[in-house]
Structures are given as C-alpha cells and as structure tokens.
Scaffold this active site. Structure first.
Site, PDB file in Angstrom:
ATOM      1  N   ASP A   1       1.302  -0.734   0.152  1.00 51.67           N
ATOM      2  CA  ASP A   1       0.122  -0.395   0.143  1.00 51.67           C
ATOM      3  C   ASP A   1       1.466   1.810  -0.299  1.00 51.67           C
ATOM      4  O   ASP A   1       1.669   0.786  -0.058  1.00 51.67           O
ATOM      5  CB  ASP A   1      -0.989  -0.126   1.056  1.00 51.67           C
ATOM      6  CG  ASP A   1      -2.522   1.069   0.766  1.00 51.67           C
ATOM      7  OD1 ASP A   1      -2.591   1.686   0.438  1.00 51.67           O
ATOM      8  OD2 ASP A   1      -3.067  -0.210   1.018  1.00 51.67           O
TER       9      ASP A   1
ATOM     10  N   GLU B   1      -9.580   2.770  -5.503  1.00 50.11           N
ATOM     11  CA  GLU B   1      -9.715   3.853  -5.101  1.00 50.11           C
ATOM     12  C   GLU B   1      -8.724   4.760  -6.347  1.00 50.11           C
ATOM     13  O   GLU B   1      -7.264   5.512  -6.232  1.00 50.11           O
ATOM     14  CB  GLU B   1      -9.611   4.020  -3.184  1.00 50.11           C
ATOM     15  CG  GLU B   1     -10.651   3.581  -2.715  1.00 50.11           C
ATOM     16  CD  GLU B   1      -9.808   3.898  -1.215  1.00 50.11           C
ATOM     17  OE1 GLU B   1     -11.042   4.106  -0.796  1.00 50.11           O
ATOM     18  OE2 GLU B   1      -8.792   3.403  -0.628  1.00 50.11           O
TER      19      GLU B   1
ATOM     20  N   HIS C   1      -2.918   3.035  -4.293  1.00 46.99           N
ATOM     21  CA  HIS C   1      -2.123   2.436  -3.036  1.00 46.99           C
ATOM     22  C   HIS C   1      -0.540   2.027  -3.087  1.00 46.99           C
ATOM     23  O   HIS C   1      -0.782   1.265  -3.075  1.00 46.99           O
ATOM     24  CB  HIS C   1      -2.797   1.331  -2.372  1.00 46.99           C
ATOM     25  CG  HIS C   1      -3.859   2.335  -2.140  1.00 46.99           C
ATOM     26  ND1 HIS C   1      -4.266   2.741  -0.980  1.00 46.99           N
ATOM     27  CD2 HIS C   1      -5.686   2.145  -2.937  1.00 46.99           C
ATOM     28  CE1 HIS C   1      -5.622   2.895  -0.808  1.00 46.99           C
ATOM     29  NE2 HIS C   1      -6.761   2.604  -1.506  1.00 46.99           N
TER      30      HIS C   1
END
Ligand code: ACM
Ligand code: ZN
Length: 768
Positions: A195, A338, A270
């Site tokens: 991440d 995302e 990420h």
C-alpha cells in the site's frame, strides 16, 4: 436411545469441569456443546468417550498423516498426551474415507468406545478434528460427549483479510492468527501486502521495494489521518517486511491448516511505497515528491503507477512472477481500489496509450491496465481478484472475482450479473477496523460501528437477488485495515471476538444460527483465546445510550447487544452494583441527573461503567427545525459528545458551507447566554466554523441578531482533536433562537488535507 437429527433445536451439552464421565441418566442436566461455527446437524448420544493420554488415532491413508500429526502435536502441547498413529482398524479414533461426502464436509461420530471421522479428503478430516478439539474439556476427566455431527460449510470462501501494509504484523503473530482461523474453519487469508504505507514482501529482482518501500517516517503521537507526508530525505524508522523464506513458512503453515493465503499487490493506486522505490514507474507529470506515507497521504495518494509506460507492465509481470512462485494460491489479488486519475489525465504517456487502444476515458484505462495484468496472471493458470471499483470500467478482466466492499458491497452485483464470481466484504458490516461497541469505551478508529452482532447478523444474500446472482457468491470476508493499530494486541482486539461471528456467518446455514447460543459458545471460546495469550475485546458487554427528546422530556434508552446480561443503573451518583435498579424500559428524565449503568451476570459486573451527566437547560428537549442534518435531536438532548465525532451525539449537516437551525423554547422568556459545543478533529478536517450568528425572535418569523462569533483566521484550521464550547452572552427575551453557521471552508495548502472541504459538528446548544 438416540435423538433424531435436529436442525434448529439442538439439544445442548455442557462440557464443564464438574461433569463426570458416567453415562448420562435421564435426570442429569444435559451438558452444553460449545462449537463455533455451529455445525449443520448435531445428534446428541448417550455417555461419553473417555480420552486418555494414550488414545490412538488411525490413519487410513498416508496423505492424512500431516493432518493427524497436527492433532497429535496439539494433544501433546495442550494436554501432555502421547497419542500414537496406528492403522485404522485398531485405533480409538478412526478416519474413514467417504468419497460420497462433499469437499470440506465431515461426519464426526463419538460414542463411548470410538471416535469415527468420515470425510472425502483432508479438509473434512481437519474440520472434524477442529470440532473435536472444541468438544474436549480443558482439564481431566478428558470426556467427550457422545455425539454425531454432520457438517459442511455454507460458503467455500470464508476469508479474513489482514492489512500488513499499514501495520506490519510480524510473522509469528500471523501464524497465531492462522491458528485461530483454522480452529474456526476459516479457509482464506488475504494478505494486503502493499500500500502507500509499506511494501511488505521481498521481491528478489527489485530489492528497493523492501529496502526503500518497507520503511517510513514516524509521526509520534499522531493518529493515522493526522500524519504529515514525508519530506524528501527525512530519516525513516518504522519498518518491516516478510522475507521469501517467511512467506514460504506462512504459506505452508496455513496450507497445513486448510488455509489458502491470497496475496494482494494493490494496483495501480495505493502504490506510493513501490513508487518511492522505483519513481520512474509513476507518471512523468507527477509534481510532488514520492515517499512511503505514514498516513492517509491525501494529495500524495493520487500518485499511482503510469498506465502508459511499458516498463510498468514488465516490472509488474516480474513482481507477479515472484509472487506467484511464492503463493501457490488459486487466486492473486491485484487491488484496483480508489485509483485517482488526476495524473493519468495529465500524463502524455497515459493519454497516448488511450489513443492507441481507442480508450475514451480514464476509468476504461484502468480497465485496460487491470486486464493486462489479469491476462498475465491467467496465462500462469491463476485467477484474478479485484476490488469492486473494477466494475467502473466497461470491461472487467476475464474471469475476475470481484470483492464487494463499498457500502453494502452492491457494486459487486454488477459483476455478478456479467457472470463474475463475487465475495462480499461490505464495509458497513465486515470491515473490522470499525468500532465494535459503544464508542465511549473504544480506542479511536474510523467510521461507524460494526458490532459483534452486526457481523453475526450479516446476511450476504439479499431478498432481491436472482438465483443467478446468488450462484456467483463464493462467500464472505472480514477485512481488517490497520490504520489505527500500533501493536499486535491492537490487531487481536479488532479481530476477536468478531472473527468468531464471521466464521459462523460464513460456515453455518442461517437457519442454524442462534445469537444466544453463539454468545455462550463465544464466552467459552474467549477463554481458550485467553489461554493462547489473546485478549479479545469485551465491547459486547458495554452499554449504548440513546437520549431522545420526547414531549418536553428526555427518554433515556440503554442497550446492550447481549440479551443474557442485566443492565443496572443509578441516578444518585453512586456506581451501579448488582442490587441497583434493573433497567427494563426507557427512563424519563426532566432534570439534571448523572446516569450510571453497567451490565451484570450472576452478580458480577461484565461491562465497563457507563457514566454520563444530563444537563438540563432552557433548550433541553425543545424542538429543532433544520434541513439536511444528521442527528439534529442531539443538539437539545442534554448529553455531551465524546472526542469521537461518530459517537451518535454529534450533529452535522450535508451542506458543509453553511447551515442554520431554529430552537423553539416553547415560550417567550429571558435568555442571557448560549453555549454551542464544537469539535475539532484535524485529521479528518472537522473544524470550528468561520462564523456563527445568533438571532432571536418572539414569533418565529421576525428574527433579530443578538450575538456573533467570528473565528480568528489563525485558529480556523487548528491542529489536534479537542472539544470546545463557543459562548455568546447577551440580554434578550425570545421564544425562538436561530443559529446560522458558516463553515471554515477549504483546508489550506499547509493542512494535512489540503484542498478538502472542512466540516463542522455540534453536540449541544445550551441556552440559559
Ligand atoms: C478498500 O477499502 N479501499 C478496498
Ligand atoms: Zn502516465
């Protein structure tokens, strides 16, 4: 005489220390069988099987040996037994292969002379042994009740995700989690290995992924959302990654316990940890430094892999080669969540790729990016998993399994309709980062509540699902994001006991679920966890209060998710005791009072003491008129909010620029001051308003200004988390008080969330 198989009303046995091994007589109380997850069928027999230190175990086939060996090892470790493996026909515990049974299913038959396990393969044997282990007492006499269990899982995918990127959980802790999962018949461990906040797996070809990507700056005393991004060259102290040797150990430890470890390399977003190590792989237009982020990152989280650079694809193929070599799992998770497209929109390489591939928007460029990697993974004989944002593009990677996570996970249904398998891990029910009980008592974390009961009651299959959609559902997963974890004890706290509820929801058919029975089994199981050094949360014993204005008074409701406890309370300032009044229905309050309450069982206090004052003032229990507000009644319910703005005592508005509300004091009366309770929570951009105007009226139509507050520019976006009362003094006579609020606006460039709209929250309006 044997009872018939009962699906719902199962006769219950008590495996207690005091329980003798004598055959049961009719008058004796039935012992309780505590099993999690609850099996599909239990038939209780008579008498007991007496385990001895030399009880023998039969192996029908050499392939069963490793599974049996684990049991033998556990018996030695937990009880000091020296059980031997012998051939099946001479054994006390016999394993019989029954190929008519489905994979993972088993029949466990305990009578006074033998224990017989039937299954088609090793997973069934393993699960039968887990049930047997839960049936065994913790002390001599080592009696196991005569019982026949026929069992099989509801879902094939019964998963737990651990985010080891935000908080690096050491290998040994992961092995302990695997132990617990396997005892609960959970069978997939999804490791979120990469991440923005850390790259946690050694990749030999790219050593900087760990030498740079696994280390980050520390921000002492700051919670995850408050942590500032690293400056270039800032020293890094927080680190950790799994070597390839560690990974092999984790994978084989899990495999021996019927758990497949699924690696996730989160792409294309990420990825700040990877891009800090190999900055040439981000879009060349990125105008900010890249580093491993200690917190949310906000603007930095927009830095993602470039989709127009061929080197990115060859780099990721090489990474995935090593990942697939280390993880023999059917599935490889490639993230997809995302992904902000800010830089893709500006990047000449990304735009050229779109033109070349006839792609008209950046969502479809992500579809292309994911499909390229998915094809590569498929070419190696593996299946791809992605988060539900993969449904944002026109085409999903062929055969991809979609994890529904946003809200109730409904985006995954779009994939299911296109014939893709889905796994449900809805944030609102199965994100284990969320609060697991009344927030007053919980360590700070994100979002709202997912209590033990929420996880237990979660039903993935919705009424409006077609059978075609239902058939695509592989199972469910509890996902633990670790933004707020600082220690392995924090991880355990969030996992337990909710992992027990997850296991039962994943394994047991809904018709066999029973909250009360589950709680008893949970108490028993938590004791076992204690013996393993795990301290589970006791949030399930805490009381949630709700104080609601009603007809000029306040109704105080006290609620605990456990129906097997008594709530006792006091109103006189003394601590609650087993003899305090029993709470049976909402209390009516119309004056200043401090309410104290706690849960009790057998005269013993179980939960923490809830204590909160109700301060009665001229506005208390008065009606409020406002638009677009969440929880407006809390403004006049006499109760102050905690430092958690999500604790259900804070009111906020959809419109974060401005809001207004009118309190009807019910009669014209003199008023001389107003206090308005505010909260500042820097990390999530909750700030005091820029301006508040107080107006008064006698008739509710004509308002005149009576006081104003204007926040100093320098105080507008204050750091830290704190509450404060803004006070307004004046002399007036009015029935209606109107409060007009202007928010602080956009967070400035120096803020941890630059460019984001701030919000404002109030917990109480006090009028005197
Ligand atoms: C996610 O929670 N971003 C999958
Ligand atoms: Zn690019």
């Amino acid at each position: 005489m044997r009872e018939t198989f009962l699906s719902i009303s199962i006769r219950i046995f008590l495996v207690s220390l005091a329980w003798s091994c004598m055959p049961l007589k009719a008058a004796q109380p039935s012992p309780t069988i505590h099993l999690i997850p609850q099996p599909q069928e239990i038939q209780v027999g008579e008498g007991t099987f007496l385990f001895s230190p030399s009880t023998t175990i039969g192996v029908a086939h050499p392939s069963q040996q490793p599974v049996i060996q684990l049991f033998v090892d556990a018996l030695r470790r937990d009880f000091g037994f020296t059980s031997k493996m012998v051939s099946t026909d001479q054994a006390d515990i016999r394993i019989i292969t029954d190929s008519s049974l489905a994979d993972e299913s088993y029949i466990l038959d305990v009578d006074t002379k033998h224990i017989t396990i039937r299954s088609a393969g090793n997973s069934g044997v393993f699960y039968a042994i887990q049930s047997l282990r839960q049936l065994m007492p913790t002390q001599s006499p080592w009696c196991v009740p005569a019982v026949t269990i026929k069992d099989s899982p509801r879902f094939g995918y019964r998963g737990v995700m651990i985010d080891v990127a935000r908080f690096f959980t050491p290998k040994d802790h992961l092995l302990q989690i695997i132990d617990c999962m396997s005892m609960l018949k959970l069978n997939r461990l999804h490791l979120h290995l990469t991440d923005d906040n850390g790259w946690r797996i050694e990749i030999k070809r790219y050593p900087r992924l760990t030498s740079v990507g696994s280390k980050r700056v520390v921000r002492p005393g700051k919670l995850f959302p408050e942590r500032r991004n690293p400056e270039p060259g800032e020293p890094v102290y927080e680190k950790g990654f799994y070597t390839q040797t560690d990974i092999r150990e984790i994978v084989s430890y899990a495999a021996a316990r019927q758990i497949e470890v699924i690696p996730e390399i989160d792409l294309p977003a990420h990825s700040n940890a990877a891009l800090a190590a190999y900055p040439a792989l981000k879009c060349p237009v990125v105008d900010q430094p890249t580093g491993v982020l200690p917190g949310l990152g906000v603007a930095r989280a927009k830095i993602i892999f470039c989709a127009g650079n061929d080197s990115v694809y060859s780099f990721l193929h090489n990474v995935l080669d090593e990942v697939m070599e280390l993880f023999p799992s059917h599935y490889i998770h490639i993230g997809g969540d995302e992904a902000d497209k800010t830089y893709w929109k500006r990047c000449p390489r990304c735009q050229a790729r779109m033109k070349h591939e006839h792609i008209t928007n950046e969502e479809d460029l992500q579809g292309y990016f994911m499909s390229q990697l998915a094809q590569y993974i498929r070419s190696k004989g593996r299946k791809v998993i992605g988060w539900d944002e993969l449904t944002n593009s026109q085409t999903l990677p062929e055969g991809a399994v979609i994890f529904g996570w946003r809200g109730m996970g409904q985006a995954a249904l779009k994939a299911a309709r296109q014939g893709h398998p889905i796994v449900m891990t809805p944030a609102q029910k199965l994100y284990l980062i969320r609060y697991q009980g009344p927030q007053r008592f919980e360590p700070i974390t994100y979002f709202g509540n997912n209590t033990l009961k929420d996880v237990y009651d979660y039903e993935p299959v919705q009424r409006d699902w077609t059978s075609a959609i239902t058939q695509q559902l592989l199972g469910i997963q509890g996902s633990l994001w670790t933004e707020f974890c600082q220690t392995t004890a924090d991880v355990d706290y969030l996992l337990f006991p909710r992992m027990l509820a997850l296991a039962e929801t994943a394994w047991t058919m809904p018709v066999h679920k029973d909250w009360n029975r589950f709680l008893k089994a949970t108490d028993n199981y938590c004791e076992q966890l204690g013996n393993m050094g795990i301290v589970p949360a006791r949030s399930m014993f805490n009381i949630q209060e709700s104080v609601v204005p009603h007809n000029g008074k306040l109704q105080v409701a006290l609620d605990c998710i456990r129906p097997d406890v008594q709530i006792r309370y006091t109103l006189d300032g003394t601590p609650p005791s087993p003899t305090s009044p029993l709470y049976t229905s909402p209390l009516e309050v119309s004056t200043d009072v401090t309410i104290q309450a706690a849960t009790f069982r057998d005269n013993h206090q179980e939960g923490e003491t809830l204590s909160f004052p109700i301060h009665w003032n001229k506005a208390t229990a008065c009606p409020i008129k406002t638009m677009g507000a969440t929880l407006p009644y809390t403004l006049t319910n006499g109760v102050r909010g905690t430092m958690k703005y999500t604790d259900s005592e804070w009111c906020s508005w959809n419109n974060t620029d401005s809001a207004s509300f009118i309190i009807d004091l019910q009669r014209i009366q003199p008023i001389k001051y107003i206090r308005l309770g505010c909260i500042n929570n820097y990390g999530v951009a909750v700030h005091r308003p820029a301006q508040i105007d107080v107006l008064a009226s006698k008739d509710g139509r004509k308002f005149r200004p009576i006081a104003t507050y204007q926040c100093d520019e320098a105080d507008l976006f204050a750091d830290g988390t704190f509450r404060e009362d803004l006070s307004f003094a004046f002399q007036s006579k009015a029935r209606y008080v109107k409060i007009q609020v202007r928010g602080a606006g956009i967070c400035p460039p120096s803020h941890v969330r630059p460019g984001q709209k701030s919000r404002f929250f109030f917990d109480e309006v006090i009028v005197e």
